[in-house]
Design a protein around this motif. Structure first.
Motif, PDB file in Angstrom:
ATOM      1  N   GLU A 130       0.829  -1.211   0.000  1.00 35.07           N
ATOM      2  CA  GLU A 130       0.000   0.000   0.000  1.00 35.07           C
ATOM      3  C   GLU A 130       0.861   1.258   0.000  1.00 35.07           C
ATOM      4  O   GLU A 130       0.553   2.228  -0.714  1.00 35.07           O
ATOM      5  CB  GLU A 130      -0.923  -0.020   1.219  1.00 35.07           C
ATOM      6  CG  GLU A 130      -1.996  -1.093   1.138  1.00 35.07           C
ATOM      7  CD  GLU A 130      -2.781  -1.253   2.427  1.00 35.07           C
ATOM      8  OE1 GLU A 130      -3.899  -1.790   2.369  1.00 35.07           O
ATOM      9  OE2 GLU A 130      -2.266  -0.838   3.501  1.00 35.07           O
ATOM     10  N   ASN A 142       2.336   1.767  -3.447  1.00 32.14           N
ATOM     11  CA  ASN A 142       1.345   2.168  -4.437  1.00 32.14           C
ATOM     12  C   ASN A 142       0.975   3.645  -4.356  1.00 32.14           C
ATOM     13  O   ASN A 142       0.341   4.184  -5.274  1.00 32.14           O
ATOM     14  CB  ASN A 142       0.085   1.318  -4.296  1.00 32.14           C
ATOM     15  CG  ASN A 142       0.253  -0.054  -4.921  1.00 32.14           C
ATOM     16  OD1 ASN A 142       1.186  -0.285  -5.677  1.00 32.14           O
ATOM     17  ND2 ASN A 142      -0.655  -0.964  -4.604  1.00 32.14           N
ATOM     18  N   ALA A 162       1.455   3.076  -8.188  1.00 33.24           N
ATOM     19  CA  ALA A 162       0.269   2.257  -8.493  1.00 33.24           C
ATOM     20  C   ALA A 162       0.052   2.108  -9.997  1.00 33.24           C
ATOM     21  O   ALA A 162      -0.466   1.076 -10.457  1.00 33.24           O
ATOM     22  CB  ALA A 162      -0.965   2.871  -7.841  1.00 33.24           C
ATOM     23  N   ASN A 177       2.408  -0.779 -10.733  1.00 35.95           N
ATOM     24  CA  ASN A 177       2.198  -1.941  -9.861  1.00 35.95           C
ATOM     25  C   ASN A 177       0.882  -2.658 -10.138  1.00 35.95           C
ATOM     26  O   ASN A 177       0.720  -3.825  -9.773  1.00 35.95           O
ATOM     27  CB  ASN A 177       2.230  -1.506  -8.390  1.00 35.95           C
ATOM     28  CG  ASN A 177       3.643  -1.269  -7.891  1.00 35.95           C
ATOM     29  OD1 ASN A 177       4.617  -1.679  -8.522  1.00 35.95           O
ATOM     30  ND2 ASN A 177       3.761  -0.588  -6.756  1.00 35.95           N
ATOM     31  N   VAL A 178      -0.046  -1.972 -10.765  1.00 30.01           N
ATOM     32  CA  VAL A 178      -1.343  -2.573 -11.063  1.00 30.01           C
ATOM     33  C   VAL A 178      -1.210  -3.805 -11.950  1.00 30.01           C
ATOM     34  O   VAL A 178      -2.102  -4.659 -11.994  1.00 30.01           O
ATOM     35  CB  VAL A 178      -2.274  -1.526 -11.728  1.00 30.01           C
ATOM     36  CG1 VAL A 178      -1.807  -1.191 -13.142  1.00 30.01           C
ATOM     37  CG2 VAL A 178      -3.716  -1.997 -11.730  1.00 30.01           C
ATOM     38  N   GLN A 190      -2.582  -8.163  -5.511  1.00 31.56           N
ATOM     39  CA  GLN A 190      -2.706  -6.770  -5.080  1.00 31.56           C
ATOM     40  C   GLN A 190      -3.112  -6.696  -3.606  1.00 31.56           C
ATOM     41  O   GLN A 190      -3.603  -7.663  -3.012  1.00 31.56           O
ATOM     42  CB  GLN A 190      -3.736  -6.056  -5.948  1.00 31.56           C
ATOM     43  CG  GLN A 190      -3.309  -5.893  -7.407  1.00 31.56           C
ATOM     44  CD  GLN A 190      -2.156  -4.915  -7.559  1.00 31.56           C
ATOM     45  OE1 GLN A 190      -2.174  -3.813  -6.999  1.00 31.56           O
ATOM     46  NE2 GLN A 190      -1.137  -5.309  -8.315  1.00 31.56           N
ATOM     47  N   SER A 210       4.982 -10.671  -3.446  1.00 29.04           N
ATOM     48  CA  SER A 210       4.351  -9.515  -4.069  1.00 29.04           C
ATOM     49  C   SER A 210       4.925  -8.208  -3.541  1.00 29.04           C
ATOM     50  O   SER A 210       5.143  -7.259  -4.298  1.00 29.04           O
ATOM     51  CB  SER A 210       2.838  -9.561  -3.837  1.00 29.04           C
ATOM     52  OG  SER A 210       2.200  -8.476  -4.485  1.00 29.04           O
ATOM     53  N   HIS A 267       6.507  -5.267  -5.728  1.00 29.93           N
ATOM     54  CA  HIS A 267       5.922  -3.935  -5.696  1.00 29.93           C
ATOM     55  C   HIS A 267       6.965  -2.867  -5.384  1.00 29.93           C
ATOM     56  O   HIS A 267       6.926  -1.771  -5.946  1.00 29.93           O
ATOM     57  CB  HIS A 267       4.797  -3.863  -4.649  1.00 29.93           C
ATOM     58  CG  HIS A 267       3.462  -4.270  -5.159  1.00 29.93           C
ATOM     59  ND1 HIS A 267       3.115  -5.582  -5.409  1.00 29.93           N
ATOM     60  CD2 HIS A 267       2.364  -3.524  -5.492  1.00 29.93           C
ATOM     61  CE1 HIS A 267       1.867  -5.637  -5.857  1.00 29.93           C
ATOM     62  NE2 HIS A 267       1.388  -4.405  -5.915  1.00 29.93           N
TER      63      HIS A 267
END
Length: 371
Positions: A253, A256, A260, A263-264, A269, A318, A322
């Motif tokens: 978070e 992002n 973001a 990272n999308v 997610q 993840s 990210h």
């Protein structure tokens, strides 16, 4: 705010201010946070599931798991040691032998004595994975134990080890022994890729004499005793994974906020991981609360522990992706948590061990044919 929420808030605050600054030294330098652990014991950090008569908080295992979760958010290694210590208290609480319970439980619950659980070899042995390493023989006063255990964590010369041994033609015993007892010796292990600050050593026994006040379970008690403690042993470990998952979601978070837009395109997610995490926490809470008045279904316990390992691996993977290159730096917690997640998946019962036991329960016909 109820008692459970109050203690978790106090311990979370302590972890943020006192443990977080130590996390890198624990992970990379092998620093053992003994002072922190003893202060945590004073707060009741190992005693949530222990009755007040034994200096516990009189709550339940679900609160203990929440405590382990809050600490593992800051440092997975320390979260593991919290599991070690609180699980040793769990062993002692459920011992059918009052003498050993009276001798050690209060001091273990409050970390006046630090303790390590050396039951990995025994648990794997009982699952048909490896041979048991410790052997015991009857004596006039109790038992005599010899053998070695390669990796026992949270132990030192003045600590307590809780382990099991095979008694020829009788079954198994479980016992508590001080690591400075004559015949007990400690040896360093090879360097690990993580968890170096967990005080993990090789524990050797050379004709170590045990008396009745050392015995947690005698051979005739052992079968029922293991069935009683196993759900708590397994569920208690989920706190390690849950805390690492929570911290990894927070990292995703935070990243992002600026990335973001790219990272999308990554898998797993934050919203998806959070939803799975909340569902898993609810399931674990129900199972943990059920241990207070007996035992939940062992299959449900094993599946919850397995799901924790699997989600922990995904979440930390993840988080590193990210954060990108920053997450690959040694001073970034994302790479540390990824190594901690691998530990969650390989510590007994390991991911493959869990799947083996689950398969055996779900396919009893295959087990009968193999026998």
């Amino acid at each position: 705010m109820n008692q459970s929420e109050a203690i978790i808030n106090a311990i979370s605050q302590q972890a943020r201010t006192e443990l977080r600054p130590l996390a890198d030294a624990i992970d990379r330098e092998g620093f053992y946070p003994e002072t922190y652990l003893r202060e945590l014991g004073k707060l009741g950090g190992f005693a949530a599931a222990i009755p007040e008569e034994y200096d516990g908080l009189g709550l339940d295992l679900s609160t203990q798991i929440d405590i382990t979760t809050s600490i593992s958010r800051e440092c997975g290694s320390t979260g593991f040691m919290v599991w070690c210590q609180s699980t040793c208290a769990w062993y002692l609480l459920h011992s059918p032998n009052q003498e050993v319970r009276e001798r050690y439980l209060k001091d273990v619950a409050r970390a006046r004595i630090l303790a390590g659980t050396g039951m990995s070899n025994t648990v794997k042995h009982l699952a048909g994975i490896e041979k048991i390493n410790l052997r015991a023989v009857r004596t006039d006063n109790g038992y005599q134990v010899s053998g070695s255990l390669p990796w026992v964590s949270n132990i030192s010369a003045d600590h307590l080890a809780l382990v099991a041994a095979y008694v020829q033609d009788e079954g198994y015993i479980m016992f508590a022994v001080r690591c400075d007892t004559p015949g007990v010796s400690l040896r360093p292990c090879l360097e690990f890729s993580g968890m170096e600050g967990t005080q993990t050593l090789c524990l050797r026994f050379d004709k170590v004499a045990l008396n009745q006040t050392d015995i947690i379970a005698h051979p005739e008690q052992f079968g029922d005793y293991i069935k009683r403690i196993k759900p708590g042993f397994v569920l208690g470990q989920t706190g390690m994974g849950l805390g690492i998952i929570e911290a990894s979601v927070e990292t995703i978070e935070d990243t992002n906020a600026t990335h973001a837009h790219v990272n999308v395109f990554l898998d797993d997610q934050a919203d998806d991981l959070s939803a799975e995490l909340q569902s898993l926490k609810s399931r674990i809470k129900e199972l943990a609360q059920a241990t207070k008045n007996g035992n939940p279904e062992v299959l449900d316990v094993l599946k919850a522990r397995l799901a924790t390992s699997e989600l922990c691996l995904r979440a930390t993977h993840s988080a590193v992706l990210h954060t990108g290159a920053k997450g690959y730096l040694m001073n970034h917690p994302a790479q540390r948590r990824q190594r901690e997640a691998v530990f969650v998946a390989i510590v007994t019962p390991a991911l493959k061990h869990l799947r083996k036991e689950i398969h055996a329960i779900e396919h009893p016909d295959e087990q009968a044919q193999a026998a």
